[in-house]
Design a protein around this motif. Sequence first.
Motif, PDB file in Angstrom:
ATOM      1  N   ARG A  30       0.831  -1.208   0.000  1.00 29.02           N
ATOM      2  CA  ARG A  30       0.000   0.000   0.000  1.00 29.02           C
ATOM      3  C   ARG A  30       0.865   1.258   0.000  1.00 29.02           C
ATOM      4  N   ALA A  31       1.960   1.227   0.760  1.00 28.38           N
ATOM      5  CA  ALA A  31       2.851   2.393   0.800  1.00 28.38           C
ATOM      6  C   ALA A  31       3.559   2.581  -0.531  1.00 28.38           C
ATOM      7  N   GLU A  32       3.954   1.492  -1.152  1.00 26.03           N
ATOM      8  CA  GLU A  32       4.707   1.580  -2.403  1.00 26.03           C
ATOM      9  C   GLU A  32       3.860   2.143  -3.538  1.00 26.03           C
ATOM     10  N   GLN A  33       2.588   1.776  -3.582  1.00 24.60           N
ATOM     11  CA  GLN A  33       1.757   2.276  -4.678  1.00 24.60           C
ATOM     12  C   GLN A  33       1.504   3.775  -4.557  1.00 24.60           C
ATOM     13  N   SER A  34       1.699   4.329  -3.356  1.00 25.41           N
ATOM     14  CA  SER A  34       1.492   5.758  -3.139  1.00 25.41           C
ATOM     15  C   SER A  34       2.795   6.557  -3.191  1.00 25.41           C
ATOM     16  N   ARG A  35       3.930   5.856  -3.288  1.00 23.97           N
ATOM     17  CA  ARG A  35       5.227   6.540  -3.262  1.00 23.97           C
ATOM     18  C   ARG A  35       5.512   7.183  -4.609  1.00 23.97           C
ATOM     19  N   PRO A  36       5.863   8.493  -4.631  1.00 28.82           N
ATOM     20  CA  PRO A  36       6.168   9.163  -5.897  1.00 28.82           C
ATOM     21  C   PRO A  36       7.315   8.476  -6.633  1.00 28.82           C
ATOM     22  N   ASN A  37       7.163   8.337  -7.943  1.00 31.23           N
ATOM     23  CA  ASN A  37       8.206   7.775  -8.810  1.00 31.23           C
ATOM     24  C   ASN A  37       8.541   6.323  -8.493  1.00 31.23           C
ATOM     25  N   SER A  38       7.615   5.603  -7.876  1.00 26.65           N
ATOM     26  CA  SER A  38       7.858   4.192  -7.589  1.00 26.65           C
ATOM     27  C   SER A  38       7.920   3.389  -8.879  1.00 26.65           C
ATOM     28  N   GLN A  39       8.901   2.490  -8.960  1.00 29.01           N
ATOM     29  CA  GLN A  39       8.996   1.652 -10.157  1.00 29.01           C
ATOM     30  C   GLN A  39       7.901   0.590 -10.180  1.00 29.01           C
ATOM     31  N   PHE A  40       7.261   0.335  -9.040  1.00 29.13           N
ATOM     32  CA  PHE A  40       6.230  -0.698  -8.959  1.00 29.13           C
ATOM     33  C   PHE A  40       4.823  -0.138  -8.757  1.00 29.13           C
ATOM     34  N   GLY A  41       4.704   1.169  -8.539  1.00 28.99           N
ATOM     35  CA  GLY A  41       3.421   1.747  -8.146  1.00 28.99           C
ATOM     36  C   GLY A  41       2.288   1.450  -9.109  1.00 28.99           C
ATOM     37  N   ASP A  42       2.502   1.685 -10.399  1.00 34.26           N
ATOM     38  CA  ASP A  42       1.441   1.460 -11.384  1.00 34.26           C
ATOM     39  C   ASP A  42       1.061  -0.011 -11.455  1.00 34.26           C
ATOM     40  N   LEU A  43       2.058  -0.867 -11.417  1.00 38.65           N
ATOM     41  CA  LEU A  43       1.799  -2.305 -11.486  1.00 38.65           C
ATOM     42  C   LEU A  43       0.957  -2.757 -10.298  1.00 38.65           C
ATOM     43  N   ILE A  44       1.315  -2.282  -9.090  1.00 41.84           N
ATOM     44  CA  ILE A  44       0.562  -2.657  -7.882  1.00 41.84           C
ATOM     45  C   ILE A  44      -0.878  -2.164  -7.987  1.00 41.84           C
ATOM     46  N   ARG A  45      -1.045  -0.905  -8.388  1.00 43.85           N
ATOM     47  CA  ARG A  45      -2.393  -0.333  -8.504  1.00 43.85           C
ATOM     48  C   ARG A  45      -3.237  -1.121  -9.496  1.00 43.85           C
ATOM     49  N   ASP A  46      -2.647  -1.469 -10.651  1.00 40.74           N
ATOM     50  CA  ASP A  46      -3.396  -2.191 -11.686  1.00 40.74           C
ATOM     51  C   ASP A  46      -3.839  -3.564 -11.193  1.00 40.74           C
ATOM     52  N   HIS A  47      -2.954  -4.257 -10.508  1.00 42.96           N
ATOM     53  CA  HIS A  47      -3.307  -5.588 -10.015  1.00 42.96           C
ATOM     54  C   HIS A  47      -4.388  -5.511  -8.947  1.00 42.96           C
ATOM     55  N   ILE A  48      -4.248  -4.576  -8.019  1.00 45.66           N
ATOM     56  CA  ILE A  48      -5.241  -4.450  -6.949  1.00 45.66           C
ATOM     57  C   ILE A  48      -6.592  -4.044  -7.535  1.00 45.66           C
ATOM     58  N   ARG A  49      -6.569  -3.116  -8.493  1.00 47.16           N
ATOM     59  CA  ARG A  49      -7.808  -2.630  -9.110  1.00 47.16           C
ATOM     60  C   ARG A  49      -8.554  -3.762  -9.815  1.00 47.16           C
ATOM     61  N   LEU A  67      -6.329  -8.841  -8.840  1.00 47.97           N
ATOM     62  CA  LEU A  67      -5.281  -9.824  -9.099  1.00 47.97           C
ATOM     63  C   LEU A  67      -4.232  -9.793  -7.986  1.00 47.97           C
ATOM     64  N   ILE A  68      -3.533 -10.911  -7.817  1.00 46.38           N
ATOM     65  CA  ILE A  68      -2.458 -10.981  -6.834  1.00 46.38           C
ATOM     66  C   ILE A  68      -1.221 -10.299  -7.411  1.00 46.38           C
ATOM     67  N   VAL A  69      -0.648  -9.393  -6.654  1.00 47.17           N
ATOM     68  CA  VAL A  69       0.576  -8.715  -7.089  1.00 47.17           C
ATOM     69  C   VAL A  69       1.680  -9.759  -7.270  1.00 47.17           C
ATOM     70  N   PRO A  70       2.463  -9.682  -8.355  1.00 44.69           N
ATOM     71  CA  PRO A  70       3.537 -10.659  -8.560  1.00 44.69           C
ATOM     72  C   PRO A  70       4.404 -10.801  -7.314  1.00 44.69           C
ATOM     73  N   MET A  71       4.716 -12.053  -6.969  1.00 45.55           N
ATOM     74  CA  MET A  71       5.433 -12.289  -5.715  1.00 45.55           C
ATOM     75  C   MET A  71       6.795 -11.611  -5.705  1.00 45.55           C
ATOM     76  N   GLU A  72       7.420 -11.459  -6.891  1.00 47.12           N
ATOM     77  CA  GLU A  72       8.734 -10.816  -6.931  1.00 47.12           C
ATOM     78  C   GLU A  72       8.675  -9.373  -6.440  1.00 47.12           C
ATOM     79  N   VAL A  73       7.547  -8.698  -6.682  1.00 48.96           N
ATOM     80  CA  VAL A  73       7.395  -7.318  -6.226  1.00 48.96           C
ATOM     81  C   VAL A  73       7.322  -7.288  -4.699  1.00 48.96           C
TER      82      VAL A  73
END
Length: 231
Positions: A56-75, A78-84
Amino acid sequence: MSTIDNLKDRKTPVFSPEDVTVVFVLGGPGAGKGTQCERLVARHGFAHLSAGDLLRAEQSRPNSQFGDLIRDHIRNGLIVPMEVTIALLEASMRQILDEPTAVTSTSTSTQTGDKKKKGKFLIDGFPRKLDQAIKFEEAVVPAQFVLFYDCPEAEMERRLLERGKTSGREDDNAESIRKRFRTFIETSMPVVDYFEKQDRVVKIDATPAPDQVFEATEKELEKRLGGGKLA
């Protein structure tokens, strides 16, 4: 932070269990994991990491390399990839281990920054699936054991419905609670079974009052860790 490709390819843990103590904390929704983790942090100096909080913190962090991916999966449910998730856990562990801590030298009475202090981590609500457990141990560090808070569904439901009166959480209702129970049984119990076959599960009866559960937790952790690791 480790890249996803780096984690996928890694076959050797980055930390040694001699230097880093990891305890996975599992239990159904309402079993009281959070309460017990807070007490272990306060009394025994564990660092408490929650995979859900990190995501949850990562998806809100500015310029996160994973933020968009996390948001898309949660929306999309889907389960966020385990590597993330594992990359976030590893990064948090590194940050905590790299924080200098004041250590008093008995010979000089001076204080120095000790960056090689032994890390003790409670990883709460993870691994949720068996593949996450296997990959974490392969790429980050083998866990000491799973601390499993065992509680009947009827009691967990009672607790969550009571909490729902004041929590404001949309999922603290009977229908959502029962879905969460099914998900836990189907995805997380295989993790507990996997570690139990290796004698790496500490099962705690989570039915009594929190003080009694904590007393039982301390006794079991002392048996398993001992050697000053619980101090």
